[in-house]
Structures are given as C-alpha cells and as structure tokens.
Design a protein around this motif. Structure first.
Motif, PDB file in Angstrom:
ATOM      1  N   GLY A  39       7.483   5.687  -3.410  1.00 11.51           N
ATOM      2  CA  GLY A  39       6.937   4.356  -3.602  1.00 11.51           C
ATOM      3  C   GLY A  39       7.933   3.313  -4.060  1.00 11.51           C
ATOM      4  N   ALA A  49       2.245   1.655  -3.468  1.00 18.52           N
ATOM      5  CA  ALA A  49       1.194   2.068  -4.407  1.00 18.52           C
ATOM      6  C   ALA A  49       0.806   3.533  -4.211  1.00 18.52           C
ATOM      7  N   ASP A  50       0.867   3.999  -2.951  1.00 18.06           N
ATOM      8  CA  ASP A  50       0.533   5.391  -2.646  1.00 18.06           C
ATOM      9  C   ASP A  50       1.698   6.341  -2.902  1.00 18.06           C
ATOM     10  N   LYS A  51       2.815   5.800  -3.415  1.00 16.89           N
ATOM     11  CA  LYS A  51       4.010   6.600  -3.753  1.00 16.89           C
ATOM     12  C   LYS A  51       4.557   7.355  -2.542  1.00 16.89           C
ATOM     13  N   ARG A  52       4.554   6.698  -1.395  1.00 17.59           N
ATOM     14  CA  ARG A  52       5.017   7.339  -0.173  1.00 17.59           C
ATOM     15  C   ARG A  52       6.542   7.386  -0.133  1.00 17.59           C
ATOM     16  N   ASP A  75       6.778   9.330   7.651  1.00 16.81           N
ATOM     17  CA  ASP A  75       6.702  10.058   6.384  1.00 16.81           C
ATOM     18  C   ASP A  75       7.742  11.164   6.328  1.00 16.81           C
ATOM     19  N   ARG A  86       0.836  -1.202   0.000  1.00 20.60           N
ATOM     20  CA  ARG A  86       0.000   0.000   0.000  1.00 20.60           C
ATOM     21  C   ARG A  86       0.877   1.261   0.000  1.00 20.60           C
ATOM     22  N   TYR A  87       1.931   1.276   0.830  1.00 17.56           N
ATOM     23  CA  TYR A  87       2.826   2.433   0.871  1.00 17.56           C
ATOM     24  C   TYR A  87       3.462   2.667  -0.496  1.00 17.56           C
TER      25      TYR A  87
END
Length: 180
Positions: free
Chosen positions: A45, A21-24, A76, A18-19
């Motif tokens: 990501g 995919a969310d481009k974190r 983050d 998820r991280y």
C-alpha cells in the motif's frame, strides 16, 4: 484488475487510493489516451516508485496530473525492487486527490517536493506579463524550473520587475490570487 475502457483522471486517483488502502503490492500501469504510459509501484500500500513520460520520482509525480483519461491495469504480486525519491504515500495521495478535485485544495506547496504545478506556473507567467510583457515567458522558464514553493517563486519573479512599485503590485496580486 484491468479497466479496458479509458477512465478519467479522478477515477484513476480513486483506484490508486483504494489499492493503497487495501495494502496491495504490485505495479499499477496507466496507458493514457495521449499515448503515454505511467507506472506506480506499490509495496503493502505504500507508493515506492513513479514513472511517467520518461521521468521518475518527484518529476513524474509533478507530471501525472497531465493525464486526462487512461486505461488502468494492476499487476498483483511481488512489486519490483524499484524505488525513487518521493514524498510519503499519504502526501502523494493528498496531492493527486486535490488536483483531481477529490479533496481539499493544497496550499502554497503542491507536495513535499515543493514543485509548482502547470496551472500555477501559467498564472504566474500571465501575471508577470502584465508588468514586463512577452519577456515573462523566458523569465518564467528560467526561474520556475527549480524546486520551490509558490511564495518563493512569486518573490523571485517580482525581483525581475524593474519598478519597485510594480514589483510590489505583482507580489500582492499573486499572493492574493493564491491566498498566501
């Protein structure tokens, strides 16, 4: 984001996916129930760094599946400038997903580095022990420490069996076991 309670490895992998995919960007920290720590650096990501159990890069990636349960925190922000030799993020996620039971099994190689996972090593050692006894442990320690794919490992171990007929039997049995 923080998970104060321990979660299973499969859920940890789902969070990582998820991280990504969310481009974190930032650092994912994992504190395992076995009192070990892992860190993964994400840049938009993309996984650029993995640390686990005093190992970095491919070595750490190979060991990450040993995590059974852990607490996760994601910090983050500007990811530290840590980089190491790794397969691309998509391949890392495919590997971890397969190990966690979240995706299709991976064929002869566990990921781009080609390292064998612990289950594969154990199966090879047990198979070899049928033909050469307890010496299989020592031979496997020597031969399976190098980066290699599963088919290469099977061929190397078969060469250690004195009987050509038994070497062929071992090779066939292992290749059938792993669908090679």
């Amino acid at each position: 984001m923080s998970h104060d309670e321990s979660i299973a490895f499969a859920e940890i992998v789902s969070l990582l996916k998820r991280y990504c995919a969310d481009k974190r960007s930032g650092m994912m920290y994992i504190a395992t129930d076995a009192n070990q720590s892992a860190q993964l650096v994400l840049n938009n990501g993309e996984i650029s760094y993995i640390y686990f159990f005093n190992k970095r890069g491919d070595e750490a990636l190979r060991l990450i599946p040993e995590i059974k349960m852990g607490r996760v925190r994601f910090s983050d922000g500007g990811a530290p400038e840590l980089n190491c030799e790794l397969p691309d993020t998509e391949e890392i996620l495919r590997y971890l997903s397969a190990v966690a039971g979240l995706g299709p099994a991976i064929e002869s190689r566990t990921y781009a580095g080609g390292m064998l996972n612990e289950d594969q090593k154990k199966a090879l050692e047990e198979g070899l022990a049928i033909f050469i006894g307890p010496m299989a442990t020592i031979i496997c320690e020597e031969h399976l420490a190098d980066e290699q794919d599963l088919a290469t490992a099977i061929d190397k171990l078969a060469q250690e069996i004195p009987s050509d007929e038994q070497a062929v039997q071992f090779g066939s049995a292992m290749k059938n076991k792993f669908s090679l």
